[in-house]
Design an enzyme around this catalytic site. Structure first.
Site, PDB file in Angstrom:
ATOM      1  N   CYS A 165     -27.749 -24.520  -8.132  1.00 44.82           N
ATOM      2  CA  CYS A 165     -27.412 -23.229  -8.714  1.00 44.82           C
ATOM      3  C   CYS A 165     -28.689 -22.429  -9.003  1.00 44.82           C
ATOM      4  CB  CYS A 165     -26.542 -23.451  -9.950  1.00 44.82           C
ATOM      5  SG  CYS A 165     -25.613 -22.003 -10.466  1.00 44.82           S
ATOM      6  N   HIS A 166     -29.029 -22.213 -10.278  1.00 40.96           N
ATOM      7  CA  HIS A 166     -30.263 -21.532 -10.652  1.00 40.96           C
ATOM      8  C   HIS A 166     -31.440 -22.508 -10.768  1.00 40.96           C
ATOM      9  CE1 HIS A 166     -27.322 -18.465 -11.765  1.00 40.96           C
ATOM     10  NE2 HIS A 166     -28.312 -17.585 -11.758  1.00 40.96           N
TER      11      HIS A 166
END
Length: 181
Positions: free
Chosen positions: A113-114
């Protein structure tokens, strides 16, 4: 899959704002495969996980500060996402150093994800194929990475995925990479 990773130690690097499912699910899968897991963070105590960026979830006890952790103690590293988590981590010199040293020793790293923001900050995406959450793909490109639209991508020991929907493939790949290291 049970026992496949017996004797392997995996560090999870996370701070307040970590996406709960991206911490909890890989943790569960690795434990079921026999790995010992340890939560590293910026401070002692607990970190606050989130469901999305607005709903507080569970709190998780920190096993060790990343500033006191040695790369040689671990066989693998997992960096969960959540918008706030990697943003906090990438501002910490000890966390960035730890990730950079992990890569320098050729140990498997996985970020979802991030989480690849930490890879950007540690200058590890240059010349690599990487996937991530859509909102940080410009950062990945600007850091010299090639963005690939896939649920899981592994390039020279670094595994990345886009979001929680990719967790089954992400977790399976982590186990695969650790079993080969």
């Amino acid at each position: 899959m049970t026992g496949e990773l017996n004797g392997r130690r995996v560090a999870f690097l996370a701070a307040d704002g970590v996406e709960q499912v991206e911490l909890r699910e890989p943790w569960r899968v690795l434990r079921e495969a026999g790995a010992d897991t340890e939560l590293l963070s910026l401070e002692d105590g607990e970190i606050q996980a989130m469901n999305g960026d607005i709903e507080p979830a569970d709190r998780f006890p920190v096993d060790r500060r990343v500033s006191r952790a040695s790369v040689g103690d671990y066989d693998g590293l997992v960096i969960p996402g959540g918008t706030v988590n990697p943003d906090n981590l990438r501002a910490d010199a000890d966390a960035v150093r730890f990730v950079r040293e992990f890569a320098a020793q050729g140990r498997p790293i996985a970020a979802i994800c991030h989480g690849p923001w930490m890879l950007v900050e540690a200058d590890l995406v240059r010349g690599r194929s990487v996937t991530s959450y859509p909102s940080i793909r410009t950062d990945v490109r600007n850091a010299g990475g090639e963005v690939v639209e896939a649920e899981v991508v592994t390039d020279r020991g670094i595994t990345t995925s886009r979001d929680p929907n990719d967790l089954p493939a992400f977790c399976a790949r982590i186990v695969e990479e650790l079993s080969r290291s």
